[in-house]
Design an enzyme around this catalytic site. Structure first.
Site, PDB file in Angstrom:
ATOM      1  N   ASP A   1      46.009 -13.020 -12.839  1.00 10.97           N
ATOM      2  CA  ASP A   1      44.847 -13.039 -11.967  1.00 10.97           C
ATOM      3  C   ASP A   1      43.650 -13.594 -12.738  1.00 10.97           C
ATOM      4  OD1 ASP A   1      43.443 -12.071  -9.460  1.00 10.97           O
ATOM      5  OD2 ASP A   1      42.358 -10.913 -10.972  1.00 10.97           O
TER       6      ASP A   1
ATOM      7  N   GLU B   1      45.948 -18.171 -11.995  1.00 16.35           N
ATOM      8  CA  GLU B   1      44.828 -18.784 -11.283  1.00 16.35           C
ATOM      9  C   GLU B   1      43.898 -19.455 -12.293  1.00 16.35           C
ATOM     10  OE1 GLU B   1      43.813 -16.066  -7.471  1.00 16.35           O
ATOM     11  OE2 GLU B   1      43.376 -15.116  -9.388  1.00 16.35           O
TER      12      GLU B   1
END
Length: 798
Positions: free
Chosen positions: A346, A376
């Site tokens: 994340d 990400e």
């Protein structure tokens, strides 16, 4: 800011040992914690979990037994207690020079009481399911073979139509043989039938915003409730989430049931990816880091304030040595103890690039060479971190990033009416073509560095986004939702019952519906493009989240997968299943490298709402000679010219069907597609040569330290550039190089990281002109070469 503030320039003692936390045996327990700036540290041993769940009289008197800890080198405090402490709980109490005292759970805790109040002492071997030692990760031949399916544990089973007994729990994944009234497979059998290779689980470590005891109390009730979160609010990084267990009061239950879930998925040939959140914690003061090592674990701005690149108030300072060590130790623990097969990071942009690089190299070399790693490549706000892991940083480093360029080109914006290629916007054809090629002319060196997707848990899901882009939200009577509730107040469940997201679908012609066609076109692109495809759970049965673009705390009425949709929209499920089978059967859709794509993929058209390309000359060793793939994003039909390599083309995908068997023939040199449809055709079977020769390079260093070393290779015809050592064999690091058959030799340089150092002799070459399909060579370091070995690779037995 605390009086014990540690600024970025402060140098603290560091510790390299692998024994931080609890080492349990039946004879003794050893406790080690890194608290370098404390005046004194004590272990506090408790009889209860500290949340009132045990006998109330005992709990009220459980003030804890205090055991002084001894300071050792590296800022570590240690205590060793004789006897069997299984079933007890513990905390660390640190006193600092200014007199402040803090008590906190063990940052390295592997078991906790309900709601993570105290660290628990368990025998991890007691938590192993039957035959856990025999559990093996499913093996893919190559990362390009992956098809990822993103799934929330609770969403999977919460709805009554799931037929699962353990709703919202890890154990739901162990329930097999479930079918609906029409005989359709549900649950884990559905996942296996669909054909995906990896389940990506939204955070399953212990997070802070769901009351585990309340969730457990409501688990048997039929009505929906709001004890829900996606889990991006970490509390204890090395412990499974208790609300997903059948008994959060028993620290061992969540561990055992998590392992049973992994074991069940592995038994179906499905690997497990954990969504991990090492960029921030939910709480600073109440977390396990700040009380013991004030301000060290968190990044600060130039004024000493907590930086907020995560958007939730803090950032983990991954660039600091002991933070980096903690993250690597944590990931290694999940990969080894729980047999996890991959990690999704994340907000990976908030993690420094050195940490990500070392994670990738060390986990694969030391634990599992086939780990899938991606994340990400962005942040949630400004950060003082200089070495952010953004798009492009991953080039040649062995991990992948989400391709938001491709995502936006396909669908448009994420939450509004903005349009992309499949939702009605012309001019996106070039960006779509770039994504089809694996972004190798954008930000990747290899298609293995891009994760291709249209939607995920964030933002509108695919069905709702297509409705929004068509201006049909109001016609579908979708509610206006915000922060888990209705904007104007009222009952969410009632609003969901009043909505009709599928109002325009004719049950006798499901694949003829415009919204259905646009959604199939979107993921049709994903499943036939170069790179790693990623699907959001439920897309294959037209899942709707009733227009909620941020359902992280919305009730099950919004988030639960409605399994009755499988029968209702069976043609859609079959289409997805066919596309996945096509991808997994034909290597042309799974090319391994930049040079291979440039040699094998040729665009035929890229304008006016049509993108067409050919995978030629038995691409990737495919049995089909030439494959043509066409996407028509126009509402009306389009005509596409076909190459003159053949007068007869076999259709395996069109607006009615997707699969691997030809179901109609196209003759001549052009074909017409219906509006909003795709087509895949091939012109015949050939006799392809073997896909590649494999060169195994065995690197021998007397010091055994292979950290950071890699090969720089050229002349492979598949993927030049960095090639990592991925596994250990007989004390040597092993790398595998793919080479196009017919190649005479391949060049390489042995280097440290990005040219920080290179081994003796400069350019070296490996002769691969023979007939062997596997070539093994031994490479020794400079010192061994100087002692008389030949200056170059030595042939090993094939």
């Amino acid at each position: 800011m605390s009086s014990n503030y540690i600024n970025a320039e402060t140098e603290l003692e560091t510790y390299e040992g692998k024994d931080l936390g609890l080492t349990y045996t039946a004879e003794y327990s050893q406790f080690k914690v890194w608290v370098p700036s404390a005046f004194t540290v004590s272990l506090v041993l408790y009889e209860t979990g500290g949340n009132g769940s045990a006998n109330s009289f005992l709990n009220s008197r459980d003030s804890g037994r205090i055991i002084p800890m001894q300071r050792e080198a590296g800022g570590v405090w240690q205590a060793r207690l004789s006897g069997n402490l299984k079933g007890k709980y513990y905390m660390y109490r640190a006193v600092f020079e200014d007199g402040t005292m803090h008590e906190a759970a063990d940052p390295y805790a592997t078991a906790v009481s309900a709601n993570g109040v105290r660290s628990a002492i368990v025998d991890l071997r007691d938590t192993d399911p039957v035959a856990w030692d025999a559990d093996k990760s499913p093996q893919l031949q190559h990362p390009a073979d992956a098809v990822i399916y993103e799934l929330h544990v609770r969403d999977f089973s919460a709805h009554e139509s799931s037929g699962m007994l353990n709703k919202g729990k890890f154990k739901a994944f162990t329930e097999t043989g479930l079918t609906d009234k029409d005989g359709n497979a549900l649950g884990i059998d559905h996942l296996a039938e669909l054909g995906i290779t990896h389940v990506h689980l939204l955070p399953v470590f212990d997070f802070q915003t769901v009351d585990e005891l309340k969730a457990a109390g409501e688990a048997s009730r039929a009505e929906y409730h709001t004890e829900y979160n996606w889990g991006y609010d970490p509390q204890h990084y090395n412990v499974p989430e208790g609300s997903y267990s059948t008994n959060p009061n028993d620290p061992g239950t969540r561990i055992r049931e998590f392992k049973e879930m992994v074991q069940a998925l592995h038994s179906k040939g499905i690997a497990v990816i954990m969504d991990v959140v090492y960029n921030h914690t939910y709480s600073v003061e109440k977390g396990p880091f700040e009380p013991l090592i004030p301000d060290y674990f968190y990044r600060h701005d130039y004024l000493g304030r907590l930086s907020n690149g995560s958007g939730v108030g803090n950032e983990i300072a991954t660039e600091r040595p002991m933070v980096r060590k903690y993250i690597k130790d944590s990931l290694a623990y999940w990969a080894s103890e729980y047999h996890i097969d991959g990690f999704r990071f994340d907000l990976m942009g908030l993690m420094d690039s050195v940490t990500i690089r070392e994670i990738t190299e060390e986990l694969r070399l030391n634990i599992n060479p086939n780990l899938l790693i991606y994340g990400e490549p962005w942040t949630g706000g400004d950060s003082p971190l200089a070495a952010k892991t953004l798009k492009g940083v991953q080039r040649g480093k062995g991990y992948a990033v989400f391709n938001d360029n491709f995502r936006s080109a396909i669908k448009g914006d994420s939450d509004g009416w903005g349009k992309g290629f499949v939702t009605g916007e012309y001019g996106k054809e070039g960006a779509v073509a770039s994504g089809i090629k694996g972004a190798i002319h954008e930000f990747t060196d290899s298609p293995l560095e891009t994760v291709n997707y249209v939607t995920a848990h964030d933002n509108l899901n695919l069905w709702d986004k297509v409705l929004a882009s068509q201006g049909l939200r109001q016609a579908a009577n979708l509610p206006e939702l915000d922060n888990g509730g209705l904007r104007g107040g009222g009952d969410v469940e009632e609003a969901v019952r009043a909505a009709n997201p599928y109002f325009g679908i004719d049950q006798h012609n499901i694949l003829g519906n415009e919204t259905v066609r646009r959604s199939l076109l979107a993921n049709g692109l994903i499943l036939t493009s170069q790179g790693i495809p990623f699907l959001h759970a439920g897309d294959e049965i037209l899942r709707s989240k009733y227009g909620d673009h941020n359902s992280y705390r919305s009730p099950d009425a919004i988030n639960a997968i409605r399994w009755e949709n499988k029968q209702t929209f069976m043609p859609v499920f079959q289409y997805y299943k066919g596309l996945i089978e096509l991808r997994r059967t034909h290597p042309a859709f799974r090319l391994h490298g930049r040079q291979e794509i440039e040699r094998s993929l040729e665009f035929l058209r890229c304008d006016s709402g049509v993108v067409a390309y050919m995978l030629k000359d038995n691409a990737g060793g495919d049995v089909w000679n030439n494959i043509v793939v066409i996407f028509n994003a126009n509402p009306g039909p389009a005509t596409q010219s076909l190459p003159d390599s053949a007068d007869c083309w076999n259709v395996v995908v069109d607006h009615t069907y997707a699969g691997t068997e030809a179901f109609r023939i196209v003759t001549g040199h052009e074909v017409q597609l219906e509006g909003l449809s795709m087509m895949v055709l091939y012109d015949g079977y050939g006799e392809p040569a073997p896909r590649a020769k494999i060169i195994e390079v065995h690197y021998d260093r007397p010091d055994g330290d292979y950290r950071g070393w890699n090969l720089w290779v050229w002349g492979t015809g598949i993927q030049d550039g960095q090639c990592d050592f991925r596994q250990m064999e007989n004390g040597r690091a092993v790398a595998r190089i793919e080479v196009v058959p017919g190649t005479e030799s391949v060049g390489y340089i042995l280097r440290l990281n990005d040219w920080e150092e290179k081994e003796a002799g400069g350019d070296r070459f490996i002769d691969c002109s023979g007939s062997e399909e596997l070539i093994k060579v031994l490479v020794k370091d400079r010192q061994q070469m100087d002692e008389g070995d030949a200056d170059g690779p030595l042939q090993l037995t094939s």
